[in-house]
Design an enzyme around this catalytic site. Structure first.
Site, mmCIF file in Angstrom:
data_model
loop_
_atom_site.group_PDB
_atom_site.id
_atom_site.type_symbol
_atom_site.label_atom_id
_atom_site.label_comp_id
_atom_site.label_asym_id
_atom_site.label_seq_id
_atom_site.Cartn_x
_atom_site.Cartn_y
_atom_site.Cartn_z
ATOM 1 N N PRO A 174 18.130 13.496 -5.116
ATOM 2 C CG PRO A 174 19.574 14.198 -6.795
ATOM 3 C CD PRO A 174 19.387 13.112 -5.804
ATOM 4 C CD GLU A 248 8.877 22.706 4.857
ATOM 5 O OE1 GLU A 248 9.130 22.953 6.032
ATOM 6 O OE2 GLU A 248 8.023 23.298 4.198
ATOM 7 C CG ASN A 283 4.888 29.397 -1.639
ATOM 8 O OD1 ASN A 283 4.472 29.538 -2.786
ATOM 9 N ND2 ASN A 283 6.127 29.658 -1.292
ATOM 10 C CD GLU A 442 9.071 29.926 1.094
ATOM 11 O OE1 GLU A 442 8.073 30.334 0.485
ATOM 12 O OE2 GLU A 442 9.684 28.925 0.747
HETATM 13 N N1 LIG Z 1 5.997 21.863 1.273
HETATM 14 C C1 LIG Z 1 6.848 22.105 0.314
HETATM 15 O O1 LIG Z 1 7.759 22.947 0.466
HETATM 16 C C2 LIG Z 1 6.763 21.332 -0.983
HETATM 17 C C3 LIG Z 1 5.805 20.355 -1.219
HETATM 18 N N2 LIG Z 1 5.780 19.671 -2.414
HETATM 19 C C4 LIG Z 1 4.742 18.673 -2.643
HETATM 20 O O2 LIG Z 1 5.274 17.537 -3.383
HETATM 21 C C5 LIG Z 1 4.377 17.157 -4.417
HETATM 22 C C6 LIG Z 1 5.035 17.240 -5.751
HETATM 23 O O3 LIG Z 1 6.419 17.074 -5.643
HETATM 24 P P1 LIG Z 1 7.038 15.656 -5.972
HETATM 25 O O4 LIG Z 1 8.496 15.769 -6.105
HETATM 26 O O5 LIG Z 1 6.287 15.012 -7.099
HETATM 27 O O6 LIG Z 1 6.707 14.850 -4.676
HETATM 28 P P2 LIG Z 1 6.957 13.312 -4.461
HETATM 29 O O7 LIG Z 1 6.417 13.074 -3.143
HETATM 30 O O8 LIG Z 1 6.515 12.466 -5.584
HETATM 31 O O9 LIG Z 1 8.568 13.162 -4.432
HETATM 32 C C7 LIG Z 1 9.305 13.940 -3.525
HETATM 33 C C8 LIG Z 1 10.595 13.196 -3.239
HETATM 34 O O10 LIG Z 1 10.299 12.068 -2.426
HETATM 35 C C9 LIG Z 1 10.867 10.900 -3.014
HETATM 36 N N3 LIG Z 1 10.082 9.753 -2.612
HETATM 37 C C10 LIG Z 1 8.967 9.269 -3.184
HETATM 38 N N4 LIG Z 1 8.540 8.182 -2.510
HETATM 39 C C11 LIG Z 1 9.415 7.969 -1.493
HETATM 40 C C12 LIG Z 1 9.539 7.009 -0.439
HETATM 41 N N5 LIG Z 1 8.671 6.007 -0.309
HETATM 42 N N6 LIG Z 1 10.578 7.102 0.426
HETATM 43 C C13 LIG Z 1 11.470 8.101 0.297
HETATM 44 N N7 LIG Z 1 11.430 9.043 -0.682
HETATM 45 C C14 LIG Z 1 10.395 8.976 -1.553
HETATM 46 C C15 LIG Z 1 10.822 11.203 -4.491
HETATM 47 O O11 LIG Z 1 11.700 10.358 -5.184
HETATM 48 P P3 LIG Z 1 11.363 10.063 -6.730
HETATM 49 O O12 LIG Z 1 11.234 11.362 -7.406
HETATM 50 O O13 LIG Z 1 12.529 9.290 -7.259
HETATM 51 O O14 LIG Z 1 10.121 9.239 -6.699
HETATM 52 C C16 LIG Z 1 11.256 12.653 -4.503
HETATM 53 O O15 LIG Z 1 12.652 12.746 -4.419
HETATM 54 C C17 LIG Z 1 3.207 18.069 -4.274
HETATM 55 O O16 LIG Z 1 2.252 17.450 -3.440
HETATM 56 C C18 LIG Z 1 3.717 19.279 -3.542
HETATM 57 O O17 LIG Z 1 2.773 19.935 -2.775
HETATM 58 C C19 LIG Z 1 6.682 19.881 -3.408
HETATM 59 C C20 LIG Z 1 7.634 20.860 -3.201
HETATM 60 C C21 LIG Z 1 7.731 21.662 -1.997
HETATM 61 O O1 LIG Z 2 9.296 23.568 -2.676
HETATM 62 C C1 LIG Z 2 8.319 24.324 -2.627
HETATM 63 O O2 LIG Z 2 7.285 24.277 -3.309
HETATM 64 C C2 LIG Z 2 8.426 25.474 -1.745
HETATM 65 O O3 LIG Z 2 9.141 25.229 -0.574
HETATM 66 C C3 LIG Z 2 9.122 26.495 -2.595
HETATM 67 O O4 LIG Z 2 10.462 26.089 -2.846
HETATM 68 C C4 LIG Z 2 11.224 27.221 -2.927
HETATM 69 C C5 LIG Z 2 10.374 28.371 -2.526
HETATM 70 O O5 LIG Z 2 11.032 29.134 -1.605
HETATM 71 C C6 LIG Z 2 9.193 27.789 -1.927
HETATM 72 O O6 LIG Z 2 8.036 28.526 -2.165
#
Ligand SMILES: NC(=O)C1=CN([C@@H]2O[C@H](COP(=O)(O)OP(=O)(O)OC[C@H]3O[C@@H](n4cnc5c(N)ncnc54)[C@H](OP(=O)(O)O)[C@@H]3O)[C@@H](O)[C@H]2O)C=CC1
Ligand SMILES: O=C(O)[C@@H](O)[C@@H]1OC[C@H](O)[C@H]1O
Length: 479
Positions: A174, A248, A283, A442
């Protein structure tokens, strides 16, 4: 205060790590739980448990694996209110949206269980006599899921459901910002007699635990949802063993509003695509391009609608439109981006500051910016908050070019009543998803896939499930 232990090989166990990570309620800034910072040993133990459990799990008929997914859906529904409240508290998601996330997650497990009898291979005609070419779809082995904080519970399910139905076992890490709801789920699934090691949950910092999970030779696929930075680190860790990645990542969704659009529909769709979870959704609409002939009217109406958006405590509020951002660092980042945009000449039509009715929490007002340029940071970089820059365009080709001038390629939208405009745009926009005349969100049966820096591979639907399968080809000659 609750401390969540690691869930490895069917048991909650203490980490050898001596330090903990405190989880705050973002609205009150009060510590509500702790998790371990985790260790490489925790990661390795979880991977070894998953590896040991995988052959027997793969050998189970898929329909029996599906039965466990249905049981997961059942335990979620039995505890839906508690889980929604847990989710709301740990990340300031308004309770109505938190309940939607919990309910859709249950549906997601049921939906993926439906693949049990539909994981299909192929038999291809050979050029040779007495030979069949078989394409078998087989599990990869051990899947690692690394989750973000914004829709942690649903995104966890995106990884677990697809992994397990296809015969993989799974280790979930998580986000350290929002682990509580996932770890409560770990407690519930103890009651469904899932074979030990099939599903493991390891908390801890991404740079240590996440990195250990990503670089282990046991890991067959890493599915990360998070930032571009984390995605890049996972790719480099995965390089060691050429491990498959499914990423993602960030987004910078453009919304194109043509002069012939249904304006009220476009306004409502864009506002809802901006304020959902305070704009902390990959998104979300991150920029709006409005055709010049309707620009003034549209911006005026958009500003009025954004000024009516309600902001309250996520759990105790009257289910307002939005609440606090998830953390101080998110608030700082968004504040800095808006202040920098203002220095570059941006005009704030509404918002642009913290609301003054809260003496705690990380609240930021829904914000509209104009007088921004295409190369400005606010147009090029992801905000991941309730901030919306608006620009005008002349021709549709200009809007498409502006939209595609972007390092990201996750979602996009167009609002128009003209079929030709819509077909031209949907065939020309370089994004994994394009929404036409509707909000940015989505479907679980779709395919949530990022292009460019928004990621690799995708989730949801048939193709999201197939991410967790290898194809084995057999040339069967007989005499
Ligand atoms: N495309 C999509 O569906 C989504 C994209 N995002 C993107 O993520 C960002 C915000 O979410 P956030 O959770 O802060 O993203 P982060 O990249 O900070 O963290 C995402 C996950 O990656 C882990 N993580 C961080 N560094 C590493 C590493 N070096 N190796 C392996 N795992 C790592 C984090 O652990 P820990 O928290 O312990 O550091 C966390 O569990 C935004 O840029 C957003 O756009 C977010 C949700 C959905
Ligand atoms: O994690 C995100 O930001 C997206 O993948 C978001 O997570 C659940 C929703 O279905 C998406 O829009």
């Amino acid at each position: 205060m609750k401390h969540y232990k690691q869930y490895i090989n069917g048991q909650f166990v203490d980490s050898k790590a001596t330090s903990v990570i405190e989880i705050l309620n973002p609205c009150t800034e009060v510590v509500i739980s702790t998790i371990s910072t985790g260790t490489v040993e925790d990661a390795d133990n979880a991977l070894e448990a998953a590896q040991a459990a995988q052959p027997a799990w793969e050998a189970l008929p898929a329909i029996q694996r599906a039965a466990f997914l249905h049981k997961m859906a059942d335990v979620i529904r039995e505890n839906r209110v508690f889980l929604a409240e847990t989710l709301s508290k740990e990340q300031a998601k308004v309770i109505g949206l938190a309940q939607v996330e919990i309910d859709v997650t249950a549906d997601y497990f049921d939906y993926n269980a439906g693949w049990a009898r539909r994981i299909e291979g192929e038999i291809i005609q050979s050029d040779r006599e007495k030979e069949h070419i078989y394409l078998h779809k087989v599990p990869i082995g051990v899947a690692v899921g690394i989750c973000p904080w914004n829709f942690p519970f649903f995104v966890m399910a995106r990884k677990v459901a697809a992994s397990l139905i296809t015969g993989n076992t799974c280790v979930i890490k998580p986000s350290s910002e929002a682990p509580n709801t996932i770890m409560e789920f770990a407690d519930f699934i103890q009651k469904i007699n899932l074979p030990a090691g099939v599903l493991n949950f390891v908390c801890g910092a991404g740079r240590t635990v996440g990195n250990a999970l990503s670089k282990s030779p046991i890991t067959g696929i890493i599915s990360l949802t998070g930032s571009v930075g984390a995605g890049q680190k996972v790719i480099s860790a995965a390089a060691e063993n050429i491990t498959k990645v499914s990423l993602e990542l960030g987004g910078k969704a453009p919304a194109i509003v043509c002069a012939d659009a249904n304006m009220e529909l476009a306004l409502n769709a864009i506002v809802s695509s901006k304020v959902i979870f305070s704009g902390q959704v990959c998104n979300c609409a991150e920029r709006v391009y409005v055709q010049d002939s309707i620009y003034d009217e549209f911006v005026d109406k958009l500003t009025k609608k954004m000024s009516k958006v309600t902001i309250e405590d996520a759990l105790t509020g009257t289910n307002a439109d939005m609440s606090s951002l998830v953390s101080q660092s998110q608030l700082d980042k968004i504040t800095e981006m808006v202040e920098f945009a203002k220095k570059e000449g941006a005009e704030v039509l509404v918002g642009g500051k913290q609301p003054n009715q809260f003496d705690r929490g990380y609240f930021y007002e829904p914000t509209i910016l104009t007088n921004v340029s295409q190369q400005s940071e606010i147009i090029q970089e992801e905000v991941f908050g309730p901030v919306l820059p608006v620009m005008k365009f002349g021709t549709l080709d200009e809007a498409i070019a502006l939209s595609n001038d972007c390092q990201f390629g996750l979602t996009s939208s167009i609002f128009s009543e003209n079929y030709n405009n819509i077909m031209h745009a949907t065939n020309s926009l370089h994004f994994g998803e394009t929404y036409v005349n509707r909000e940015h969100f989505e479907a679980i049966q779709g395919f949530h896939a990022g292009w460019k820096k928004s990621g690799v591979g995708g989730a949801d639907g048939k193709h999201g499930m197939e991410e967790y399968l290898h194809t084995r080809v057999v040339y069967a000659k007989y005499y």
